[in-house]
Design an enzyme around this catalytic site. Sequence first.
Site, PDB file in Angstrom:
ATOM      1  N   GLU A   4       0.830  -1.211   0.000  1.00  0.00           N
ATOM      2  CA  GLU A   4       0.000   0.000   0.000  1.00  0.00           C
ATOM      3  C   GLU A   4       0.869   1.267   0.000  1.00  0.00           C
ATOM      4  OE1 GLU A   4      -2.968   0.352  -0.738  1.00  0.00           O
ATOM      5  OE2 GLU A   4      -3.795  -1.644  -0.473  1.00  0.00           O
ATOM      6  N   TYR A  87      -7.048   6.382   3.435  1.00  0.00           N
ATOM      7  CA  TYR A  87      -7.143   5.241   2.513  1.00  0.00           C
ATOM      8  C   TYR A  87      -6.192   4.114   2.933  1.00  0.00           C
ATOM      9  CZ  TYR A  87      -6.222   2.065  -1.160  1.00  0.00           C
ATOM     10  OH  TYR A  87      -6.031   0.890  -1.820  1.00  0.00           O
ATOM     11  N   ASP A 105     -10.407   4.529  -2.518  1.00  0.00           N
ATOM     12  CA  ASP A 105      -9.521   5.115  -3.525  1.00  0.00           C
ATOM     13  C   ASP A 105     -10.416   5.789  -4.572  1.00  0.00           C
ATOM     14  OD1 ASP A 105     -10.538   3.121  -5.135  1.00  0.00           O
ATOM     15  OD2 ASP A 105      -8.700   1.950  -5.248  1.00  0.00           O
ATOM     16  N   CYS A 166     -22.058  -0.908 -17.660  1.00  0.00           N
ATOM     17  CA  CYS A 166     -23.278  -1.191 -16.885  1.00  0.00           C
ATOM     18  C   CYS A 166     -23.976  -2.500 -17.285  1.00  0.00           C
ATOM     19  CB  CYS A 166     -24.245  -0.020 -16.967  1.00  0.00           C
ATOM     20  SG  CYS A 166     -23.515   1.493 -16.353  1.00  0.00           S
TER      21      CYS A 166
HETATM   22 FE1  SF4 Z   1     -21.084   1.532 -12.196  1.00  0.00          FE
HETATM   23 FE2  SF4 Z   1     -22.890   0.990 -14.095  1.00  0.00          FE
HETATM   24 FE3  SF4 Z   1     -22.280  -0.836 -12.235  1.00  0.00          FE
HETATM   25 FE4  SF4 Z   1     -23.674   1.336 -11.573  1.00  0.00          FE
HETATM   26  S1  SF4 Z   1     -24.363  -0.279 -12.977  1.00  0.00           S
HETATM   27  S2  SF4 Z   1     -21.945   0.457 -10.452  1.00  0.00           S
HETATM   28  S3  SF4 Z   1     -22.749   2.875 -12.897  1.00  0.00           S
HETATM   29  S4  SF4 Z   1     -20.910  -0.012 -13.796  1.00  0.00           S
END
Ligand code: SF4
Length: 328
Positions: A4, A87, A105, A166
Amino acid sequence: MISEFMLQQTRIETVLPYYDRFLGVFPSLPHLARAPLQRVLKLWAGMGYYARARNLHAAARIIMKDWGGKIPSTKDDLRSLPGFGSYTAGAVASIAFNQRAAALDGNVKRALSRLSGISDSFSPLSKKRLLENLAEDLIPEGYGSEFNQALMDLGATVCLPARPKCPSCPVKKSCSFPASEKKPAKRQERNRREEVWSVALIENRGRFLIHRKDGGGLLAGLWQFPTVVNPPGQKEARQKEVLRMGLRNLFGIKTKFQKALPPLQHSFTHIQATLSPYLLSLLPAQKAPQTALRLPARWVKLSDLSRYPVSRAMMKVADLLKSRFNGV
Ligand code: SF4
C-alpha cells in the site's frame, strides 16, 4: 502495508519488481526497523516520493518499539503511524485484518457515488465522509477484506470513469446511476447542465437549520439550508433517502418528511437548478442537535436569515417558506 505504501503514488507494474526486491532484503518488520534509513532509501531509489520510504521506515520502528512488533489492526490505530492516511489505514485494516473499515480510492469513490446516488452532496469533504460512512455500513461482518477488494475491482475494471460497463455490471440492479447517464450525454442547451437540488427545511420550534457550505465550488462559504445535489433522473424516493442519510451523517439528526413544497427554478451561469424544498421535522426525543461534523450551523428564525450571507437561490426558497409561515 508495504504494497500500500508503494502503490500510493506508483503504478502497480512499476511497483512489482521493487516489492519483490524489498521483501527479499527485509523479509520481516524487525529486519526493516533495524536497517539504516539509507539502505531503505537505496532500495526505493527510482520509485520517487521518498517521503513514503521514510514514513514506512519510521512506522516500522514505532511498531517495534510501541506495539511490541505487531502491526496495529484498527484504522484509528494505524492512522496514528507515519504515512497512514485514511485510505492506506482503511486498506491495511480491512485487507490484512478483515476489519469493517472503509478504503476509498478514486475508483471506489466513483463506483460508490454512482451506486448510492450521492453525487455532489454538500461539498467534496462532506461527500467523502458520507461515502466512508456508507462504505462501512455496507461491509458485511467478517468480509472487510473481500468486500473492499471487490469494490476496488468494480471501480477499476467495470465502473469506468467515461464508459462504465453497466450491462455486464454485477450490481446493476441496485445501482442508482440513471440510465440516461450511462449513455454519452447529450449536449445541453446553452451549455447549462440541469440539476435537481433537494433542500431540507427542518423546522424546530419556529426555527430552521442553516449551515455554512464548506469546501470549494459553487456557493462555498455562503449559508444555506442543507442541500443535496442529485444526478439527473434520480427518483424522488432516492432523493429523499440520500437527503435523510446526509442529515443523519453530517448533522447527527433524524428527521421526518412532512411535505414537499412546489419546486422553484434558479439559473446559474452553467447550471439550471430545480430546487425541490422539503419540509421536515425532527424525530421526537432529540435535543436541538449539535452538528456531528462541527459544520458551522445554526437554528434561525426566517426573519433573521438576512443577517447571514445567503445566495439568491436560497433566498427564493426562504421567500416560499415565509409565504407559508407568515410572521415566523
Ligand atoms: Fe457503475 Fe454501471 Fe455498475 Fe452502476 S451499474 S456500479 S454505474 S458499472
